[in-house]
Design an enzyme around this catalytic site. Structure first.
Site, PDB file in Angstrom:
ATOM      1  N   SER A  30      36.598  42.117 -19.690  1.00  0.00           N
ATOM      2  CA  SER A  30      35.647  43.222 -19.655  1.00  0.00           C
ATOM      3  C   SER A  30      34.777  43.146 -18.386  1.00  0.00           C
ATOM      4  O   SER A  30      35.304  43.167 -17.284  1.00  0.00           O
ATOM      5  CB  SER A  30      34.812  43.225 -20.940  1.00  0.00           C
ATOM      6  OG  SER A  30      34.153  44.451 -21.122  1.00  0.00           O
ATOM      7  N   ASP A  82      41.138  50.887 -26.980  1.00  0.00           N
ATOM      8  CA  ASP A  82      39.880  50.267 -26.553  1.00  0.00           C
ATOM      9  C   ASP A  82      38.803  51.340 -26.435  1.00  0.00           C
ATOM     10  O   ASP A  82      38.894  52.238 -25.602  1.00  0.00           O
ATOM     11  CB  ASP A  82      40.090  49.565 -25.199  1.00  0.00           C
ATOM     12  CG  ASP A  82      38.932  48.637 -24.849  1.00  0.00           C
ATOM     13  OD1 ASP A  82      37.787  48.925 -25.252  1.00  0.00           O
ATOM     14  OD2 ASP A  82      39.180  47.628 -24.164  1.00  0.00           O
ATOM     15  N   HIS A 104      39.330  46.329 -27.931  1.00  0.00           N
ATOM     16  CA  HIS A 104      38.620  45.584 -26.885  1.00  0.00           C
ATOM     17  C   HIS A 104      38.640  44.085 -27.184  1.00  0.00           C
ATOM     18  O   HIS A 104      37.657  43.503 -27.675  1.00  0.00           O
ATOM     19  CB  HIS A 104      37.184  46.106 -26.803  1.00  0.00           C
ATOM     20  CG  HIS A 104      36.457  45.695 -25.557  1.00  0.00           C
ATOM     21  ND1 HIS A 104      36.854  46.097 -24.305  1.00  0.00           N
ATOM     22  CD2 HIS A 104      35.353  44.916 -25.371  1.00  0.00           C
ATOM     23  CE1 HIS A 104      36.035  45.605 -23.398  1.00  0.00           C
ATOM     24  NE2 HIS A 104      35.121  44.877 -24.024  1.00  0.00           N
TER      25      HIS A 104
END
Length: 239
Positions: free
Chosen positions: A121, A180, A207
Site C-alpha cells: 500500500s 480492493d 486490500h
C-alpha cells in the site's frame, strides 16, 4: 544437484516496508503465510516508518481510542499538513517523506545489503519512489536488485512527480486485488507504465498480501529468478 536444492543455497534478503497505520511488527504478523511459503527463498527484514499517525477522530473531535500510543500506527508521509494521508489526494504536501527517506538510507547502510524490497500500500508507493531514486542515482546508499509492490499506486504529491519521469528497469512484481476498496486496481495498473521489466499478479481479493496456492507459484517463480540473477551477478564480479 536439483534446481530446488541448488537455489536454496542462496537466500534473498528483502527489506519489507509496511502500509499506512501499520508498523514493522504488525506487518510481520500480517505476512505470516507469505513468510512461510517463501522461507526457502527469502529472509524478510521489517522496518517501521518514523512518522506516528494520529488516531482516528470521532464526530465530536475526540480520539476513538484512549490507548493510541499502544497501537503505534505509523506512516511514510502525509498528504495534508494536519498529519493525514489519503492516496487520492492531489497535493503539494509530502510531510514526513524526507525523514522516512533518511530512515531507509540508514537501514541500508547499517543492516544491508538487501537484494530486494517489498512494500504494501503506502509502503509500496514508497518502494516505487525508491526504485526511481536508485535509477537516478545508482551509486547512492539505496541499492537493490528487484522489488515486489503490493497494492501500490502513483503518489499524487507534487514533490514526487519528477521521480516518474524515468522508467524503472529492475525486475518488479506488482500485486493487486480486483476488489480492493482502498487502492482500486486501476491505481495500481496506472503505475505499470513507469516500469520496463515487470510482472503482475492479479488476485480476486481486496486490500491484503495474498498468499494462497494460486499466488504461491508466482511468488516462488519470481524469487527463484532473482536468485538466479544474484548468482550470475556474483559470478560476473568474481571473474
Amino acid at each position: 544437484m536439483s534446481a530446488t536444492s541448488s537455489s536454496s543455497v542462496t537466500v534473498l534478503r528483502i527489506l519489507c516496508i509496511h502500509g499506512y497505520r501499520q508498523n514493522a511488527q504488525s506487518f510481520r504478523e500480517k505476512t505470516g503465510a507469505f513468510r512461510k511459503i517463501t522461507k526457502n527463498q527469502a529472509e524478510l527484514v521489517f522496518l517501521s516508518a518514523p512518522n506516528l499517525v494520529p488516531p482516528h477522530k470521532t464526530e465530536d473531535g475526540e480520539s476513538e481510542t484512549e490507548n493510541h500510543k499502544d497501537l503505534d500506527e505509523r506512516g511514510w508521509w502525509f498528504s495534508r499538513e494536519d498529519d493525514y494521508f489519503k492516496a487520492q489526494d492531489k497535493t503539494n504536501c509530502a510531510k514526513g517523506y524526507e525523514k522516512s527517506l533518511e530512515v531507509v538510507k540508514q537501514t541500508f547502510l547499517e543492516k544491508g545489503p538487501f537484494d530486494g524490497v517489498l512494500g504494501f500500500s503506502q509502503g509500496a508507493a514508497l518502494v516505487s519512489l525508491l526504485c526511481s531514486l536508485q535509477q537516478l542515482n545508482p551509486d547512492g546508499a539505496i541499492k537493490f536488485d528487484f522489488a515486489i509492490l503490493v497494492a501500490s499506486f502513483k503518489s499524487n504529491s507534487q514533490q514526487h512527480q519528477y521521480l516518474y519521469e524515468t522508467k524503472v528497469t529492475i525486475p518488479t512484481l506488482h500485486v493487486f486485488g480486483e476488489t480492493d476498496g482502498v487502492i482500486p486496481k486501476d491505481m495500481s495498473e496506472e503505475l505499470l507504465q513507469h516500469y520496463e521489466n515487470y510482472s503482475t499478479l492479479q488476485h480476486p481479493g481486496g486490500h491484503f498480501l495474498p498468499s494462497s496456492s494460486p499466488q504461491k507459484k508466482i511468488y516462488i517463480q519470481f524469487l527463484e529468478q532473482q536468485i538466479e540473477n544474484k548468482k550470475k551477478k556474483k559470478n560476473r564480479l568474481s571473474d
